[in-house]
Design a protein around this motif. Sequence first.
Motif, short mmCIF file in Angstrom:
data_model
loop_
_atom_site.label_atom_id
_atom_site.label_comp_id
_atom_site.label_asym_id
_atom_site.label_seq_id
_atom_site.Cartn_x
_atom_site.Cartn_y
_atom_site.Cartn_z
N ALA A 1 0.66 -1.43 0.13
CA ALA A 1 -0.43 -0.10 0.59
C ALA A 1 1.05 0.77 -0.42
CB ALA A 1 -0.64 0.05 0.89
N GLY A 2 2.41 1.01 0.93
CA GLY A 2 2.88 2.58 0.72
C GLY A 2 3.42 2.75 -0.60
N ALA A 3 4.12 1.75 -0.99
CA ALA A 3 4.42 1.69 -2.54
C ALA A 3 3.78 2.15 -3.64
CB ALA A 3 5.09 0.24 -3.23
N PHE A 4 2.37 1.67 -3.30
CA PHE A 4 1.05 1.60 -4.64
C PHE A 4 0.47 3.69 -3.73
CE2 PHE A 4 -2.88 3.16 -5.42
CZ PHE A 4 -3.32 3.10 -6.46
N SER A 5 1.24 4.24 -2.72
CA SER A 5 0.49 5.61 -2.66
C SER A 5 1.64 6.61 -2.83
CB SER A 5 0.79 5.71 -0.75
OG SER A 5 -0.26 4.90 -0.03
N ILE A 6 3.15 6.11 -3.03
CA ILE A 6 3.93 6.87 -3.40
C ILE A 6 3.88 6.94 -5.39
CG2 ILE A 6 6.61 7.05 -4.20
CD1 ILE A 6 6.99 5.74 -1.46
N MET A 7 3.20 5.58 -5.92
CA MET A 7 3.64 5.72 -6.96
C MET A 7 1.89 6.61 -7.59
SD MET A 7 2.13 3.20 -10.24
CE MET A 7 0.46 3.65 -9.29
N TRP A 8 0.84 6.45 -6.74
CA TRP A 8 -0.24 7.40 -6.91
C TRP A 8 0.05 8.96 -7.35
CZ3 TRP A 8 -5.04 6.93 -9.06
CH2 TRP A 8 -5.52 8.12 -9.03
N TYR A 9 0.63 9.12 -5.94
CA TYR A 9 0.89 10.43 -5.75
C TYR A 9 1.94 11.27 -7.13
CZ TYR A 9 -1.81 10.70 -1.34
OH TYR A 9 -3.36 11.02 -0.65
N ALA B 1 -1.72 14.02 -12.68
CA ALA B 1 -1.95 14.11 -13.87
C ALA B 1 -3.25 13.94 -14.46
CB ALA B 1 -1.07 12.90 -14.04
N ILE B 2 -4.33 12.99 -13.95
CA ILE B 2 -6.35 12.58 -14.19
C ILE B 2 -6.82 14.00 -14.93
CG2 ILE B 2 -5.66 10.31 -13.06
CD1 ILE B 2 -7.68 11.10 -11.09
N LEU B 3 -7.67 14.23 -15.42
CA LEU B 3 -8.66 14.93 -15.57
C LEU B 3 -8.95 15.78 -14.43
CD1 LEU B 3 -9.71 16.13 -17.89
CD2 LEU B 3 -11.80 14.61 -18.17
N LEU B 4 -9.83 14.87 -13.96
CA LEU B 4 -9.30 15.51 -12.76
C LEU B 4 -9.50 15.33 -11.46
CD1 LEU B 4 -13.90 15.51 -13.65
CD2 LEU B 4 -12.33 17.96 -13.69
N PRO B 5 -8.27 16.09 -10.73
CA PRO B 5 -7.59 15.47 -9.65
C PRO B 5 -8.80 15.75 -8.64
CG PRO B 5 -6.12 17.44 -11.10
CD PRO B 5 -7.84 17.14 -11.11
N PHE B 6 -8.23 14.33 -7.60
CA PHE B 6 -8.97 14.30 -6.21
C PHE B 6 -8.40 14.45 -5.40
CE2 PHE B 6 -9.72 9.11 -8.08
CZ PHE B 6 -10.69 9.77 -8.02
N TYR B 7 -9.46 14.66 -4.16
CA TYR B 7 -9.43 15.64 -3.13
C TYR B 7 -8.85 14.53 -2.29
CZ TYR B 7 -9.39 19.03 1.07
OH TYR B 7 -8.91 20.24 2.33
N ARG C 1 -9.81 12.88 0.74
CA ARG C 1 -10.63 11.47 0.65
C ARG C 1 -10.78 11.08 -0.68
NH1 ARG C 1 -15.67 13.89 4.28
NH2 ARG C 1 -13.99 14.79 6.07
N GLY C 2 -10.93 11.36 -1.37
CA GLY C 2 -10.52 10.86 -3.20
C GLY C 2 -8.81 9.75 -3.29
N ASN C 3 -8.40 10.45 -3.21
CA ASN C 3 -6.91 10.18 -3.19
C ASN C 3 -7.04 8.34 -2.14
OD1 ASN C 3 -5.81 11.21 -4.69
ND2 ASN C 3 -5.31 12.16 -3.50
N TYR D 1 -4.43 -0.87 -12.96
CA TYR D 1 -4.28 0.20 -14.30
C TYR D 1 -5.45 0.76 -15.54
CZ TYR D 1 -2.27 1.58 -19.04
OH TYR D 1 -2.60 2.21 -20.50
N PHE D 2 -6.41 -0.17 -15.36
CA PHE D 2 -7.22 -0.27 -16.21
C PHE D 2 -7.90 0.64 -15.39
CE2 PHE D 2 -6.53 -4.31 -18.67
CZ PHE D 2 -6.21 -3.96 -19.96
N GLN D 3 -8.27 0.50 -13.83
CA GLN D 3 -9.59 1.35 -13.27
C GLN D 3 -8.91 3.04 -13.42
OE1 GLN D 3 -8.77 0.39 -8.93
NE2 GLN D 3 -9.81 2.19 -8.26
N ILE D 4 -7.64 3.01 -13.54
CA ILE D 4 -6.18 4.36 -13.09
C ILE D 4 -7.16 5.06 -14.48
CG2 ILE D 4 -4.72 5.57 -13.21
CD1 ILE D 4 -3.51 4.02 -11.45
N SER D 5 -6.89 4.23 -15.91
CA SER D 5 -7.21 4.50 -16.95
C SER D 5 -8.33 5.10 -17.31
CB SER D 5 -6.92 3.82 -18.24
OG SER D 5 -5.65 3.10 -18.09
N LEU D 6 -9.43 4.22 -16.41
CA LEU D 6 -10.85 4.46 -16.28
C LEU D 6 -11.04 5.93 -15.62
CD1 LEU D 6 -13.66 3.67 -17.48
CD2 LEU D 6 -14.16 2.53 -15.51
N ILE D 7 -10.56 6.38 -15.08
CA ILE D 7 -10.59 7.60 -14.07
C ILE D 7 -9.91 8.53 -14.61
CG2 ILE D 7 -10.42 9.00 -12.10
CD1 ILE D 7 -9.61 6.14 -10.05
#
Length: 468
Positions: free
Chosen positions: A29-37, A43-49, A51-53, A100-106
Motif C-alpha cells: 500500500a505504501g509503494a502504491f501510495s508513492i506511485m499514485w501521488y 495527472a488525471i483529468l479531474l484530480p481527487f481531493y 479523501r478521493g486519494n 491500471y484499467f481502473q486508473i485509465s477509466l478515471i
Amino acid sequence: MPELKIKDRDPYKRIYSLCAASAMLSVFAGAFSIMWYKCFSDAILLPFYRRGNWVMIAIYVILIMLFSSVFGGMKTGYLRRTDTFYSQTLSMVCVNVVTYFQISLIARDFVDPVPLLLLTLCDIAVLPVWIIATNKIYFYLFPPRKLVIIYGEKAAAELVAKMSRRVDKYMICESVSADRTAEEMKEAIDRYEGVILCDMPGQLRNDILKYCFAKKIRVYVAPKISDIIIRGAEEIRLFDTPLLLCRNRGLSPEQRFVKRIFDLFFAVIAGVVFLPVSLIIAVCIKAEDGGPVLYKQKRLTLDDRVFSVYKFRSMIQDAEKHGAQLATEDDSRITKVGKILRKCRLDELPQILNILKGDMSVVGPRPERPELARKYEEDMPEFDFRLRVKAGLTGYAQVTGLYDTSPYDKLKMDLMYIEQYSLLLDIRIIMMTIKTMIFPGESNEETRLHEQQEADSMTNHGSDERQV
C-alpha cells in the motif's frame, strides 16, 4: 516465564499470520501510495481531493486482499516458500493490471503503464525477503508437531509419505494399528501433540475422537465417503431435536441454472480470447507431422451419459499401433508441440466446444473413459457418485492433487466439490488453474500428474478414439 507448549501456542498462529500479512499489505500500500501521488494524482483529468486519494489506496488494498485470498499468497507457514512466491506474484500482477484499467477509466484515457510496471517489479523483488523472514520466524515459534498415526485395515504408508513431504509442519513419530487395545492407543496418543486417524472402524474412530475432544488433543481425520456426504448436509431441527438433512441429489435446479449461465459466459469469452492461440497451435501441430489437429474420444458426464471429448493431438500418429501404453515423463510418442501443450494444459482448449454444447462444465470432475470408470467401480462402487454433476474442463482434484494421488482420494476431492459447490468455489478453482498454466514448472509432480492422467485415460489412438 515458563515456555509455552506447542498446543498452547496454537491460538497465536492466526495472530502471527495476520501480523505478517498486515506488514506485507503495508509495504504494498505504501509503494502504491508513492506511485499514485507522484505519477497519477495530479495527472488525471479531474484530480481527487484528499479523501478521493484515500479511496484509491483503500481499493488497492482490498484488491490485494481479494486476489491473495484466491491464490493463498499470504498464508504464512501453510504453503511451501516457492508456492507462496508464485501465488503472491500472480496476485500482484492481477492487482496491478486491474488497477491500471481502473486508473485509465478515471483518467478517461489509457495512462502510461510504466509506473505500474515498475511497481509490479518492486513488489516481486520484495516478496522473497518477506517470505523468508516470515517463514523463518513462523517455524521458530511453531516447530513441527509431533504426531502418532492410528490406522485400520489399510496401511497408512501413502498418507505418511505425503505428510512427510512437509517435515517443517508434521513429524510422524509413531504408528499404531487399530487392532491394539483401546488403552494402548490412548497411551500412544497422550505421548504426542496430535493424532492422525486413517481408515479405521467407525465406532473406534468415534471413541478416539471423543477422547481427544475431552483432552483437547488435535486430530487429523482421513475422511470416508460418508463423511464427505454429511459435510454437505443441511442443518434442521425437528422441534428440539437437531437433524442433518442429506438431499443426495447433486446440484439443485437453481444451482444448475446458475452454473450453466456461468459456463456459457465463460466459454464465449474464453473462446474469443484463446482463438488466436488455438489457431497458432493448430498450425504448429499440422506443420510438425502433417497429422490431424484434433481428436475425440468417448467419455462420461452427468448421469452416466457418454459424449465425445475434444483435445489437441499431442502424440505422434499411430501412437498405439503396438497397443495401449502408459506415457512416461520422456515418452518418445509425445510430439515436440505436444510436450509444450501438455505442460501448459493448452491441449485441453478444444473442450470449450464441449462446454458450449452442454456436455461439460468449466469446473467439475474430469471425464473418464467408460471402460476405465467400470474398472474403478469394481474397487470403488461409489465412483459413479461423481457423475451427479457434469464433467469439467478443470476440477478441484486437478488443482489440489499430486501426480501420485490415488483414484480413491481424487474421488473424495470430487465429492467434496459437489457437496460444497458454490459459484465462488468455481471461480477460485478457475483462478488456481490459471496459476498452474502460468507456472507449469512450479511442481514436477503436477506436470507428471497431467501426463499420467492423459496416458491412463486419454491415450491417443485408442480403440474408441477418432481423429478429426
